[in-house]
Scaffold this motif. Structure first.
Motif, PDB file in Angstrom:
ATOM      1  N   ASN A  21     -11.844   9.201  34.367  1.00  8.51           N
ATOM      2  CA  ASN A  21     -11.537   7.939  33.524  1.00  8.51           C
ATOM      3  C   ASN A  21     -10.317   8.331  32.348  1.00  8.51           C
ATOM      4  N   LEU A  22     -10.640   9.525  31.813  1.00  5.15           N
ATOM      5  CA  LEU A  22      -9.736   9.990  30.696  1.00  5.15           C
ATOM      6  C   LEU A  22      -8.347  10.319  31.165  1.00  5.15           C
ATOM      7  N   LEU A  23      -8.233  10.490  32.678  1.00  5.25           N
ATOM      8  CA  LEU A  23      -6.642  10.855  32.912  1.00  5.25           C
ATOM      9  C   LEU A  23      -6.367   9.807  33.594  1.00  5.25           C
ATOM     10  N   SER A  24      -7.042   8.421  33.828  1.00  7.23           N
ATOM     11  CA  SER A  24      -6.591   7.362  34.421  1.00  7.23           C
ATOM     12  C   SER A  24      -5.948   6.302  33.458  1.00  7.23           C
ATOM     13  N   ASP A  25      -5.226   5.440  33.974  1.00 11.49           N
ATOM     14  CA  ASP A  25      -4.676   4.431  33.052  1.00 11.49           C
ATOM     15  C   ASP A  25      -5.835   3.489  32.318  1.00 11.49           C
ATOM     16  N   LYS A  26      -6.984   3.783  32.466  1.00 10.82           N
ATOM     17  CA  LYS A  26      -8.010   3.209  31.591  1.00 10.82           C
ATOM     18  C   LYS A  26      -7.860   3.636  30.396  1.00 10.82           C
ATOM     19  N   ALA A  27      -7.568   4.855  30.180  1.00 12.98           N
ATOM     20  CA  ALA A  27      -7.427   5.645  28.911  1.00 12.98           C
ATOM     21  C   ALA A  27      -5.962   6.057  28.626  1.00 12.98           C
ATOM     22  N   ILE A  28      -4.952   6.184  29.518  1.00 13.10           N
ATOM     23  CA  ILE A  28      -3.751   6.590  29.125  1.00 13.10           C
ATOM     24  C   ILE A  28      -2.577   5.648  29.792  1.00 13.10           C
ATOM     25  N   SER A  29      -2.231   4.718  28.931  1.00 14.39           N
ATOM     26  CA  SER A  29      -1.238   3.767  29.414  1.00 14.39           C
ATOM     27  C   SER A  29      -0.086   4.161  30.081  1.00 14.39           C
ATOM     28  N   GLN A  30       0.622   3.735  31.399  1.00 15.13           N
ATOM     29  CA  GLN A  30       1.715   4.223  31.872  1.00 15.13           C
ATOM     30  C   GLN A  30       2.913   4.014  31.010  1.00 15.13           C
ATOM     31  N   ASN A  31       3.100   2.858  30.171  1.00 12.38           N
ATOM     32  CA  ASN A  31       3.983   2.646  29.236  1.00 12.38           C
ATOM     33  C   ASN A  31       4.194   3.867  28.351  1.00 12.38           C
ATOM     34  N   GLU A  32       3.087   4.460  27.906  1.00 14.28           N
ATOM     35  CA  GLU A  32       2.974   5.905  26.939  1.00 14.28           C
ATOM     36  C   GLU A  32       3.383   7.053  27.486  1.00 14.28           C
ATOM     37  N   VAL A  33       3.075   6.947  28.906  1.00 10.00           N
ATOM     38  CA  VAL A  33       3.416   8.133  29.789  1.00 10.00           C
ATOM     39  C   VAL A  33       4.985   8.060  29.765  1.00 10.00           C
ATOM     40  N   SER A  34       5.665   7.099  30.084  1.00 10.50           N
ATOM     41  CA  SER A  34       6.790   6.743  30.305  1.00 10.50           C
ATOM     42  C   SER A  34       7.821   7.010  28.974  1.00 10.50           C
ATOM     43  N   ALA A  35       7.343   6.499  28.028  1.00  7.90           N
ATOM     44  CA  ALA A  35       8.074   6.594  26.781  1.00  7.90           C
ATOM     45  C   ALA A  35       8.143   8.141  26.398  1.00  7.90           C
ATOM     46  N   SER A  91       0.893  -1.163  -0.177  1.00  4.50           N
ATOM     47  CA  SER A  91      -0.129  -0.194   0.223  1.00  4.50           C
ATOM     48  C   SER A  91       0.867   1.084   0.108  1.00  4.50           C
ATOM     49  N   ARG A  92       0.497   2.081  -0.697  1.00  5.90           N
ATOM     50  CA  ARG A  92       1.282   3.506  -0.813  1.00  5.90           C
ATOM     51  C   ARG A  92       1.033   4.560   0.038  1.00  5.90           C
ATOM     52  N   HIS A  93      -0.104   4.706   0.664  1.00  3.02           N
ATOM     53  CA  HIS A  93      -0.663   5.685   1.571  1.00  3.02           C
ATOM     54  C   HIS A  93      -0.805   5.288   3.148  1.00  3.02           C
ATOM     55  N   VAL A  94       0.063   5.876   4.056  1.00  2.00           N
ATOM     56  CA  VAL A  94      -0.157   5.616   5.243  1.00  2.00           C
ATOM     57  C   VAL A  94      -0.311   6.779   6.192  1.00  2.00           C
ATOM     58  N   VAL A  95      -1.024   6.810   7.224  1.00  2.00           N
ATOM     59  CA  VAL A  95      -1.169   7.617   8.132  1.00  2.00           C
ATOM     60  C   VAL A  95      -1.027   7.279   9.333  1.00  2.00           C
ATOM     61  N   ILE A  96       0.239   7.746  10.124  1.00  2.00           N
ATOM     62  CA  ILE A  96       0.182   7.212  11.566  1.00  2.00           C
ATOM     63  C   ILE A  96      -0.194   8.271  12.465  1.00  2.00           C
ATOM     64  N   VAL A  97      -1.116   7.557  13.464  1.00  2.00           N
ATOM     65  CA  VAL A  97      -2.215   8.273  14.126  1.00  2.00           C
ATOM     66  C   VAL A  97      -1.678   8.052  15.614  1.00  2.00           C
ATOM     67  N   GLY A  98      -1.558   9.066  16.305  1.00  2.00           N
ATOM     68  CA  GLY A  98      -1.500   9.024  17.800  1.00  2.00           C
ATOM     69  C   GLY A  98      -0.312  10.036  18.264  1.00  2.00           C
ATOM     70  N   ASN A  99      -0.105   9.944  19.741  1.00  2.00           N
ATOM     71  CA  ASN A  99       1.036  10.672  20.139  1.00  2.00           C
ATOM     72  C   ASN A  99       2.294  10.129  19.648  1.00  2.00           C
ATOM     73  N   ASN A 100       3.144  10.783  19.349  1.00  2.00           N
ATOM     74  CA  ASN A 100       4.504  10.699  18.588  1.00  2.00           C
ATOM     75  C   ASN A 100       5.592  11.436  18.723  1.00  2.00           C
ATOM     76  N   ALA A 101       6.625  10.924  19.389  1.00  2.00           N
ATOM     77  CA  ALA A 101       7.915  11.763  19.786  1.00  2.00           C
ATOM     78  C   ALA A 101       8.943  11.629  18.540  1.00  2.00           C
ATOM     79  N   SER A 102       8.770  10.842  17.581  1.00  2.00           N
ATOM     80  CA  SER A 102       9.921  10.323  16.702  1.00  2.00           C
ATOM     81  C   SER A 102       9.157  10.042  15.393  1.00  2.00           C
ATOM     82  N   GLN A 138       7.635  10.769  28.483  1.00  2.00           N
ATOM     83  CA  GLN A 138       8.635  11.523  29.652  1.00  2.00           C
ATOM     84  C   GLN A 138      10.130  11.151  29.033  1.00  2.00           C
ATOM     85  N   GLN A 139      10.423   9.993  28.639  1.00  2.45           N
ATOM     86  CA  GLN A 139      11.734   9.890  28.117  1.00  2.45           C
ATOM     87  C   GLN A 139      12.130  10.833  26.886  1.00  2.45           C
ATOM     88  N   ALA A 140      11.184  10.840  26.017  1.00  2.00           N
ATOM     89  CA  ALA A 140      11.507  11.687  24.892  1.00  2.00           C
ATOM     90  C   ALA A 140      11.480  13.221  25.469  1.00  2.00           C
TER      91      ALA A 140
END
Length: 312
Positions: A268-282, A94-105, A284-286
């Motif tokens: 709920n939106l500020l809890s780990d139900k909606a925001i995973s700790q591993n994403e927060v950590s990644a 496929s030739r067309h790609v959209v990467i959706v979400g928080n992204n530091a790189s 934060q490292q960025a």
């Protein structure tokens, strides 16, 4: 349009719903229990604010093969998970790609896909406003009356924008284009990481957090420190209003935080139900990497980050 949603979480499920209703041929890639749910029951979405539930039948796959060609692929997942899917995306024709979400790189991802694909790939980066959480058999989606996506390239206009426009024709989605999504994405996590620390500071008890004026002012100062890091490195805080809030409209931002924290769904939106700790950590490292390059102190940010690390 023949569309693949690579990732069947909260935002991927909501996007799939909107594009199906926009008369696209939508396939979702999922695994595990979510794969079984989609095959057996369809894409069941509880629209939290609208008090309604929708069910959409979609095509479902568990793996992306090189010969599976789509008009457009949306990769919708959490930042730490992107890296694992890049080889399959690169191998696909496929030739067309959209990467959706928080992204530091985003530049690294674009470079990898373009260097390792057998076909010329056109790549954009995007973010969907909204949130939610998964429940057994369905996804709970928190969104406005119309979806909102911010999308663009990395410092240049998309010469294939017509593909995106056609995809969203008929879908209830407002699409806003930016030329430099790297600046937008970096600006965005300078906002969401301090906000995420509010719940962590009181172990999820927002009733206590909303009464802590020192904490809320610390959040505002941390957002501004994040903006200063970006500016020192030559980035433009995008959109400009985000930069103005902690500096020129501080009282407005402070009152907005207090009102936001009193809304029940925000817990709920500020809890780990909606925001995973591993994403927060990644993310934060960025930020730590950016801060080191900028060489400026961020005392308020550092204090807030300690709350999240303590709660993990």
């Amino acid at each position: 349009m023949k569309i693949l949603i690579y990732g069947a979480g909260v935002l991927g499920s909501y996007l799939a719903h909107a594009l199906v209703r926009g008369d696209n041929n939508v396939t979702m890639l999922a695994r595990g229990r979510r794969l079984d749910e989609l095959r057996d029951d369809g894409n069941v979405l509880r629209h939290h604010l609208q008090l309604r539930t929708t069910v959409d039948k979609v095509n479902v796959i568990s793996e992306l093969q090189p010969e599976d060609v789509y008009d457009l692929i949306f990769v919708v997942m959490k930042y730490p998970d992107f890296r694992a899917v890049l080889p399959a995306l690169a191998a696909n024709h496929s030739r067309h790609v959209v990467i959706v979400g928080n992204n530091a790189s985003p530049h690294e991802m674009q470079d990898y896909l373009q260097a390792n694909s057998p076909v010329q790939k056109k790549i954009a980066f995007a973010f969907i406003a909204g949130g939610g959480w998964k429940e057994t058999g369905r996804v709970v989606s928190v969104h406005g009356p119309k979806g909102q996506m911010t999308i663009g390239g990395l410092g240049e206009e998309l010469d294939w924008r017509a593909v995106i426009d056609q995809t969203f024709t008929g879908a209830k989605f407002k699409v806003t284009f930016y030329n430099d999504m790297e600046e937008w994405l970096k600006s965005h996590f300078m906002l969401i990481l301090p906000l995420n620390s509010i719940a962590a500071a009181y172990d999820g008890d927002l009733r206590k957090a909303v009464r802590d004026s020192r904490l809320l002012n610390q959040v505002i100062d941390a957002i501004d420190e994040g903006h200063q890091v970006l500016e020192k490195l030559g980035y433009t805080v995008t959109p400009e209003l985000q930069k103005d809030l902690p500096r020129k409209k501080r009282l407005l931002l402070y009152m907005g935080l207090k009102l936001m924290l009193k809304v029940p769904v925000v817990k709920n939106l500020l809890s780990d139900k909606a925001i995973s700790q591993n994403e927060v950590s990644a993310l934060q490292q960025a930020f730590n990497d950016l801060k080191q390059k900028a060489g400026i102190p961020t005392p308020n940010w550092d204090k807030l980050a300690s709350y999240s690390s303590t709660s993990s």
